[in-house]
Enzyme design. Structure first.
Site, short mmCIF file in Angstrom:
data_model
loop_
_atom_site.label_atom_id
_atom_site.label_comp_id
_atom_site.label_asym_id
_atom_site.label_seq_id
_atom_site.Cartn_x
_atom_site.Cartn_y
_atom_site.Cartn_z
N GLU A 75 0.90 -1.00 -0.12
CA GLU A 75 -0.12 0.01 0.05
C GLU A 75 0.80 1.32 0.06
O GLU A 75 2.01 1.25 0.43
CB GLU A 75 -0.93 0.08 1.34
CG GLU A 75 -2.13 -0.94 1.02
CD GLU A 75 -2.88 -1.21 2.51
OE1 GLU A 75 -3.94 -1.12 2.47
OE2 GLU A 75 -2.18 -1.51 3.61
N CYS A 88 3.88 8.71 1.23
CA CYS A 88 4.32 7.48 2.06
C CYS A 88 4.32 6.17 1.45
O CYS A 88 3.38 5.59 0.79
CB CYS A 88 3.20 7.54 3.39
SG CYS A 88 3.84 6.27 4.29
N CYS A 95 6.28 -7.18 6.73
CA CYS A 95 7.34 -6.73 7.57
C CYS A 95 7.73 -7.71 8.45
O CYS A 95 6.92 -8.55 8.92
CB CYS A 95 6.91 -5.59 8.37
SG CYS A 95 8.36 -4.79 9.52
N CYS A 99 6.44 -5.67 15.35
CA CYS A 99 6.06 -4.63 16.53
C CYS A 99 4.56 -4.75 16.83
O CYS A 99 3.87 -5.19 16.11
CB CYS A 99 6.44 -3.25 15.98
SG CYS A 99 7.97 -2.98 15.58
N CYS A 102 1.46 -2.53 15.56
CA CYS A 102 1.47 -2.31 13.91
C CYS A 102 0.87 -3.18 13.25
O CYS A 102 0.96 -4.52 13.38
CB CYS A 102 3.04 -1.99 13.46
SG CYS A 102 2.85 -1.48 11.97
N LEU A 199 11.09 5.29 17.82
CA LEU A 199 11.66 4.97 19.10
C LEU A 199 10.43 4.33 19.93
O LEU A 199 10.64 2.92 20.49
CB LEU A 199 12.06 6.34 19.71
CG LEU A 199 12.67 6.11 20.89
CD1 LEU A 199 13.96 5.20 20.86
CD2 LEU A 199 13.23 7.41 21.63
N ASN A 200 9.26 5.19 20.31
CA ASN A 200 8.20 4.34 20.83
C ASN A 200 8.36 4.04 22.49
O ASN A 200 7.27 3.95 22.97
CB ASN A 200 7.78 3.10 19.97
CG ASN A 200 7.27 3.66 18.53
OD1 ASN A 200 6.86 4.62 18.43
ND2 ASN A 200 7.23 2.92 17.58
N CYS A 318 -0.81 5.84 10.23
CA CYS A 318 0.50 5.25 10.72
C CYS A 318 -0.10 4.02 11.46
O CYS A 318 -0.88 3.87 12.16
CB CYS A 318 1.15 5.94 11.70
SG CYS A 318 1.42 7.69 11.34
N1 SAH Z 1 9.70 -0.02 9.72
C1 SAH Z 1 9.90 1.39 9.64
C2 SAH Z 1 9.00 2.18 8.67
C3 SAH Z 1 7.54 2.00 8.90
S1 SAH Z 1 7.27 3.75 9.65
C4 SAH Z 1 9.87 2.06 11.06
O1 SAH Z 1 9.45 1.50 11.99
O2 SAH Z 1 10.23 3.23 11.20
C5 SAH Z 1 5.60 3.52 10.51
C6 SAH Z 1 5.49 4.41 11.64
O3 SAH Z 1 3.97 3.95 12.28
C7 SAH Z 1 6.32 3.87 12.76
O4 SAH Z 1 6.86 5.22 13.42
C8 SAH Z 1 5.58 3.29 13.87
O5 SAH Z 1 6.14 3.51 15.07
C9 SAH Z 1 4.18 3.98 13.65
N2 SAH Z 1 3.08 2.98 14.07
C10 SAH Z 1 3.15 1.90 13.84
N3 SAH Z 1 1.96 1.29 14.53
C11 SAH Z 1 1.13 2.29 14.76
C12 SAH Z 1 -0.11 2.52 15.35
N4 SAH Z 1 -1.01 1.41 15.65
N5 SAH Z 1 -0.45 3.85 15.58
C13 SAH Z 1 0.25 4.87 15.24
N6 SAH Z 1 1.62 4.86 14.89
C14 SAH Z 1 2.09 3.52 14.61
#
Ligand code: SAH
Length: 326
Positions: A75, A88, A95, A99, A102, A199-200, A318
């Site tokens: 997508e 984007c 992937c 995580c 996600c 980072l998260n 995201c």
């Molecule tokens: N794998 C790379 C590229 C993906 S970016 C990375 O991790 O940076 C996707 C972004 O969306 C990341 O910053 C991730 O932390 C964020 N993300 C993932 N799941 C999410 C969710 N449920 N709500 C908001 N942001 C989320």
């Protein structure tokens, strides 16, 4: 072209036709001789992406689900704002990182995208939306860009080429979950793109739990690589921090986060958590959470932003890209 015994400049003409003008067939390359067009005809069709579903959000956000030649799906999301737009794009089908929060992590990892599949996402939207300037390109779609390193770098070089899409490197952002050896390689690549790091979580204990990649590259190892990246690029890193109420937004967590971030010039981008489960959408006071972060960071040289979520109703926000039709 040279290896075919043709003139060298035809190579540049073909590149410009494909990447700047976005032609769909060799027949449209009218600046080439008929003879050369006939020789090239064997290479058709050119497309590597086939749109399966186009969803449009209330604010103009467009998410397209593409089928690839081998049947996998990816997508891409187009996010307009005023007279320009941000695109984007994905770098992998699925992937491998897993995580917990996600949606892409929930589907199986299929494979890396080819350079053509990465670059064609840009060409597709430039054709579709030729009236709007594509200004920013973010590698934040499906997949972990740095695990498809060679194709990522070749795509970036292709996309900024002056006779192609000519997107400024400064307006490209690669987002990573923190693949340390590849951050080190990227540092020495000689590119001028921006780096964003998801980072998260500010402690290994929490990050191990929600982003398993942290067990391989824990925070001190990650931050050492980022420090060196900053020194070399002279640029600020953006940290993405998906807000998970009660988990990573407690006072203790915010202070732990500050300890890492004050050591380097950076931006902190807070992202409201988009629920994976549609039914569990509850009202959260994101501005209130932002204010609590702001209080702690107010005196620091760190730019704090709250990412306004776009396209959640079409599952384009995201962490919502799951590579399937709605
Ligand atoms: N794998 C790379 C590229 C993906 S970016 C990375 O991790 O940076 C996707 C972004 O969306 C990341 O910053 C991730 O932390 C964020 N993300 C993932 N799941 C999410 C969710 N449920 N709500 C908001 N942001 C989320």
């Amino acid at each position: 072209m040279e290896s075919w015994g043709e003139k060298r400049f035809h190579g540049r003409q073909i590149f410009a036709a494909l990447h700047r003008r976005g032609v769909k067939s060799v027949g449209e390359m009218m600046d080439l001789t008929l003879k050369l067009r006939e020789r090239l005809a064997d290479f058709e069709p050119l497309d590597s992406l086939f749109p399966v579903q186009e969803l449009k959000g209330e604010d103009g956000t467009i998410k397209i689900l593409f089928r690839l030649r081998d049947g996998e799906h990816i997508e891409s999301v187009w996010i307009p704002k005023g007279d320009h737009a941000t695109l984007c794009i994905s770098t992998q089908a699925g992937c491998p990182l897993d995580c917990t929060f996600c949606a892409t992590g929930k589907i199986a990892f299929k494979r890396n995208l080819s350079v053509a599949e990465i670059v064609d996402q840009v060409i597709y939207f430039r054709r579709l939306k030729s009236d709007l300037l594509l200004r920013n390109l973010v590698f934040m779609g499906m997949g972990e860009p740095l695990l498809n390193y060679d194709n990522l770098v070749r795509s970036i070089r292709t996309l900024y080429a002056a006779d192609g899409s000519a997107i400024s490197q400064r307006r490209m952002t690669v987002s990573t979950a923190g693949i340390v050896p590849k951050i080190e390689q990227l540092r020495d690549e000689g590119l001028k793109i921006k780096l964003a790091v998801s980072l998260n979580a500010p402690t290994d204990e929490l990050r191990d739990r929600i982003m398993p990649i942290n067990k391989k590259y824990p925070l001190n190892v990650l931050f050492k690589a980022l420090d060196e990246f900053c020194l070399k690029s002279g640029d600020r890193i953006t940290f993405e921090y998906t807000l998970m109420p009660g988990l990573n937004d407690t006072d203790e967590m915010i202070h732990a986060l500050r300890k890492w971030l004050i050591k380097m010039p950076c931006k902190l981008n807070l992202i409201p958590l988009n629920p994976l489960d549609r039914r569990r959408r509850k009202q959260t006071d994101w501005d209130g959470i932002f204010d609590r972060f702001y209080e702690v960071f107010a005196k620091d040289k760190i730019t704090l932003t709250l990412r306004r979520s776009r396209g959640a109703e079409i599952r384009a926000a995201c962490g919502q890209l799951a590579g399937k039709t709605l």
